[in-house]
Write a protein that holds these residues in place. Structure first.
Motif, PDB file in Angstrom:
ATOM      1  N   ALA A  24       6.635  -3.002  -1.868  1.00  0.00           N
ATOM      2  CA  ALA A  24       6.929  -1.996  -2.891  1.00  0.00           C
ATOM      3  C   ALA A  24       6.791  -0.589  -2.310  1.00  0.00           C
ATOM      4  CB  ALA A  24       6.003  -2.161  -4.086  1.00  0.00           C
ATOM      5  N   LEU A  25       5.856  -0.408  -1.402  1.00  0.00           N
ATOM      6  CA  LEU A  25       5.670   0.908  -0.777  1.00  0.00           C
ATOM      7  C   LEU A  25       6.756   1.207   0.259  1.00  0.00           C
ATOM      8  CD1 LEU A  25       1.803   0.873  -0.165  1.00  0.00           C
ATOM      9  CD2 LEU A  25       3.037   2.219  -1.872  1.00  0.00           C
ATOM     10  N   GLN A  31       8.601  -3.846   7.771  1.00  0.00           N
ATOM     11  CA  GLN A  31       7.514  -2.872   7.671  1.00  0.00           C
ATOM     12  C   GLN A  31       6.403  -3.385   6.759  1.00  0.00           C
ATOM     13  OE1 GLN A  31       9.392   0.738   6.362  1.00  0.00           O
ATOM     14  NE2 GLN A  31      10.156   1.249   8.412  1.00  0.00           N
ATOM     15  N   ALA A  32       6.770  -4.066   5.687  1.00  0.00           N
ATOM     16  CA  ALA A  32       5.766  -4.617   4.774  1.00  0.00           C
ATOM     17  C   ALA A  32       4.925  -5.671   5.484  1.00  0.00           C
ATOM     18  CB  ALA A  32       6.444  -5.214   3.539  1.00  0.00           C
ATOM     19  N   GLY A  33       5.567  -6.537   6.248  1.00  0.00           N
ATOM     20  CA  GLY A  33       4.829  -7.546   7.009  1.00  0.00           C
ATOM     21  C   GLY A  33       3.890  -6.912   8.026  1.00  0.00           C
ATOM     22  N   ASP A  34       4.404  -5.890   8.736  1.00  0.00           N
ATOM     23  CA  ASP A  34       3.571  -5.193   9.719  1.00  0.00           C
ATOM     24  C   ASP A  34       2.374  -4.512   9.058  1.00  0.00           C
ATOM     25  OD1 ASP A  34       5.335  -5.983  11.685  1.00  0.00           O
ATOM     26  OD2 ASP A  34       6.304  -4.024  11.896  1.00  0.00           O
ATOM     27  N   LEU A  35       2.625  -3.866   7.930  1.00  0.00           N
ATOM     28  CA  LEU A  35       1.565  -3.160   7.219  1.00  0.00           C
ATOM     29  C   LEU A  35       0.507  -4.135   6.704  1.00  0.00           C
ATOM     30  CD1 LEU A  35       0.648  -0.364   6.255  1.00  0.00           C
ATOM     31  CD2 LEU A  35       2.123  -0.648   4.258  1.00  0.00           C
ATOM     32  N   GLU A  67      -3.216   3.144   5.158  1.00  0.00           N
ATOM     33  CA  GLU A  67      -2.432   2.919   6.385  1.00  0.00           C
ATOM     34  C   GLU A  67      -0.974   3.317   6.161  1.00  0.00           C
ATOM     35  OE1 GLU A  67      -3.216   1.978   9.683  1.00  0.00           O
ATOM     36  OE2 GLU A  67      -5.069   2.706   8.799  1.00  0.00           O
ATOM     37  N   PHE A  68      -0.453   3.001   4.979  1.00  0.00           N
ATOM     38  CA  PHE A  68       0.922   3.403   4.659  1.00  0.00           C
ATOM     39  C   PHE A  68       1.047   4.922   4.684  1.00  0.00           C
ATOM     40  CE2 PHE A  68       3.828   4.845   1.272  1.00  0.00           C
ATOM     41  CZ  PHE A  68       5.037   4.431   1.837  1.00  0.00           C
ATOM     42  N   LEU A  69       0.124   5.612   4.028  1.00  0.00           N
ATOM     43  CA  LEU A  69       0.161   7.076   3.986  1.00  0.00           C
ATOM     44  C   LEU A  69      -0.052   7.682   5.372  1.00  0.00           C
ATOM     45  CD1 LEU A  69      -1.795   7.699   0.666  1.00  0.00           C
ATOM     46  CD2 LEU A  69       0.677   7.875   1.037  1.00  0.00           C
ATOM     47  N   ARG A  70      -0.943   7.088   6.166  1.00  0.00           N
ATOM     48  CA  ARG A  70      -1.162   7.553   7.531  1.00  0.00           C
ATOM     49  C   ARG A  70       0.126   7.425   8.346  1.00  0.00           C
ATOM     50  NH1 ARG A  70      -1.610   5.643  12.142  1.00  0.00           N
ATOM     51  NH2 ARG A  70      -1.721   3.472  11.516  1.00  0.00           N
ATOM     52  N   GLY A  71       0.817   6.313   8.171  1.00  0.00           N
ATOM     53  CA  GLY A  71       2.092   6.102   8.858  1.00  0.00           C
ATOM     54  C   GLY A  71       3.139   7.122   8.458  1.00  0.00           C
ATOM     55  N   LEU A  72       3.181   7.458   7.177  1.00  0.00           N
ATOM     56  CA  LEU A  72       4.140   8.474   6.717  1.00  0.00           C
ATOM     57  C   LEU A  72       3.850   9.834   7.337  1.00  0.00           C
ATOM     58  CD1 LEU A  72       4.651   7.862   2.881  1.00  0.00           C
ATOM     59  CD2 LEU A  72       6.245   7.409   4.740  1.00  0.00           C
ATOM     60  N   ARG A  73       2.569  10.185   7.392  1.00  0.00           N
ATOM     61  CA  ARG A  73       2.197  11.482   7.951  1.00  0.00           C
ATOM     62  C   ARG A  73       2.519  11.567   9.434  1.00  0.00           C
ATOM     63  NH1 ARG A  73      -2.127  10.881   4.210  1.00  0.00           N
ATOM     64  NH2 ARG A  73      -3.417   9.870   5.771  1.00  0.00           N
ATOM     65  N   SER A  74       2.422  10.438  10.135  1.00  0.00           N
ATOM     66  CA  SER A  74       2.638  10.475  11.578  1.00  0.00           C
ATOM     67  C   SER A  74       4.122  10.453  11.953  1.00  0.00           C
ATOM     68  CB  SER A  74       1.900   9.309  12.246  1.00  0.00           C
ATOM     69  OG  SER A  74       2.508   8.086  11.882  1.00  0.00           O
ATOM     70  N   LEU A 121       1.834   1.417 -11.427  1.00  0.00           N
ATOM     71  CA  LEU A 121       2.611   0.252 -11.857  1.00  0.00           C
ATOM     72  C   LEU A 121       2.627  -0.821 -10.774  1.00  0.00           C
ATOM     73  CD1 LEU A 121       5.673   1.986 -13.556  1.00  0.00           C
ATOM     74  CD2 LEU A 121       3.996   0.524 -14.691  1.00  0.00           C
ATOM     75  N   GLU A 122       2.834  -0.411  -9.527  1.00  0.00           N
ATOM     76  CA  GLU A 122       2.894  -1.374  -8.424  1.00  0.00           C
ATOM     77  C   GLU A 122       1.552  -2.071  -8.225  1.00  0.00           C
ATOM     78  OE1 GLU A 122       4.295   1.193  -5.313  1.00  0.00           O
ATOM     79  OE2 GLU A 122       6.396   0.826  -5.818  1.00  0.00           O
ATOM     80  N   LEU A 123       0.473  -1.302  -8.292  1.00  0.00           N
ATOM     81  CA  LEU A 123      -0.847  -1.910  -8.124  1.00  0.00           C
ATOM     82  C   LEU A 123      -1.167  -2.867  -9.272  1.00  0.00           C
ATOM     83  CD1 LEU A 123      -2.892   1.126  -6.785  1.00  0.00           C
ATOM     84  CD2 LEU A 123      -2.303  -0.958  -5.534  1.00  0.00           C
ATOM     85  N   PHE A 124      -0.764  -2.511 -10.485  1.00  0.00           N
ATOM     86  CA  PHE A 124      -1.063  -3.343 -11.642  1.00  0.00           C
ATOM     87  C   PHE A 124      -0.194  -4.601 -11.677  1.00  0.00           C
ATOM     88  CE2 PHE A 124      -0.815  -4.473 -16.194  1.00  0.00           C
ATOM     89  CZ  PHE A 124      -2.159  -4.610 -16.468  1.00  0.00           C
ATOM     90  N   TYR A 125       1.127  -4.435 -11.535  1.00  0.00           N
ATOM     91  CA  TYR A 125       2.030  -5.570 -11.688  1.00  0.00           C
ATOM     92  C   TYR A 125       2.286  -6.335 -10.393  1.00  0.00           C
ATOM     93  CZ  TYR A 125       2.943  -4.050 -16.422  1.00  0.00           C
ATOM     94  OH  TYR A 125       2.797  -3.718 -17.737  1.00  0.00           O
ATOM     95  N   LEU A 126       2.437  -5.651  -9.282  1.00  0.00           N
ATOM     96  CA  LEU A 126       2.756  -6.343  -8.038  1.00  0.00           C
ATOM     97  C   LEU A 126       1.506  -6.807  -7.299  1.00  0.00           C
ATOM     98  CD1 LEU A 126       5.664  -4.091  -6.747  1.00  0.00           C
ATOM     99  CD2 LEU A 126       5.809  -6.215  -8.047  1.00  0.00           C
ATOM    100  N   ALA A 127       0.441  -6.001  -7.341  1.00  0.00           N
ATOM    101  CA  ALA A 127      -0.775  -6.352  -6.626  1.00  0.00           C
ATOM    102  C   ALA A 127      -1.785  -7.048  -7.529  1.00  0.00           C
ATOM    103  CB  ALA A 127      -1.405  -5.101  -6.015  1.00  0.00           C
TER     104      ALA A 127
END
Length: 174
Positions: A24-25, A31-35, A67-74, A121-127
């Motif tokens: 979802a992110l 990328q999802a698998g790697d994350l 980690e997702f946010l860190r990846g975006l910043r880098s 929404l993603e944390l509630f419904y997907l996670a």
């Protein structure tokens, strides 16, 4: 003193929800698998520091998000999400949408929601996190979680009502 972590059980129980959240992110399977893998790698490296095993689910989701946010910043340039042009602004009743909508369409529409609402929404419904776990993960009060969830659901309903049903065989209103 805490009991040792059963990493195999943790991975088997939480891999799928973590992967769905990562997808979802990132909106990208690779990328999802790697994350997700990176999140479990961090857990294996830091397992001695985990004090409360009962909070491991929140810890993993928080770590994945960081980690997702860190990846975006880098990244020097941010990839853009490409939305499918065939979605038109057709008014569809809620019952018609709920009967014809598919998961892919919901995820595409979810990507259009304001980020603060989308994340809850993603944390509630997907996670499948509780209000309290979401509050801990995002470092916000529970009342804010409930408010953002309510507003996010309203945005999602509004956007889904304007989305063309995926079944191309249905006659289009004129």
């Amino acid at each position: 003193m805490r009991a040792d972590l059963d990493l195999e059980t943790i991975v088997s129980e939480l891999y799928s929800p973590l992967y769905r959240f990562a997808f979802a992110l990132t909106r990208n399977e690779t990328q999802a698998g790697d994350l997700t893998q990176e999140t479990f790698l961090i857990l294996t490296r830091q397992q001695a520091q985990v004090r409360d095993v009962t909070k491991i689910k929140s810890w993993l989701f928080t770590t994945l998000r960081r980690e997702f946010l860190r990846g975006l910043r880098s990244q020097s340039s941010h990839p853009e999400v490409e939305l499918k042009p065939e979605h038109q602004d057709l008014l569809v009743s809620d019952s018609a949408v709920s009967q014809t909508i598919d998961a892919g369409t919901v995820l595409e529409v979810l990507a259009k929601i304001e980020e603060s609402y989308r994340m809850v929404l993603e944390l509630f419904y997907l996670a499948d996190l509780s209000y309290k776990e979401i509050a801990v993960t995002l470092d916000i009060p529970i009342g804010t979680v409930m408010s953002r969830l309510s507003r996010g659901k309203e945005q999602l309903r509004t956007l889904l009502a304007k989305t063309e049903p995926p079944n191309k065989n249905l006659p289009r209103p004129r």
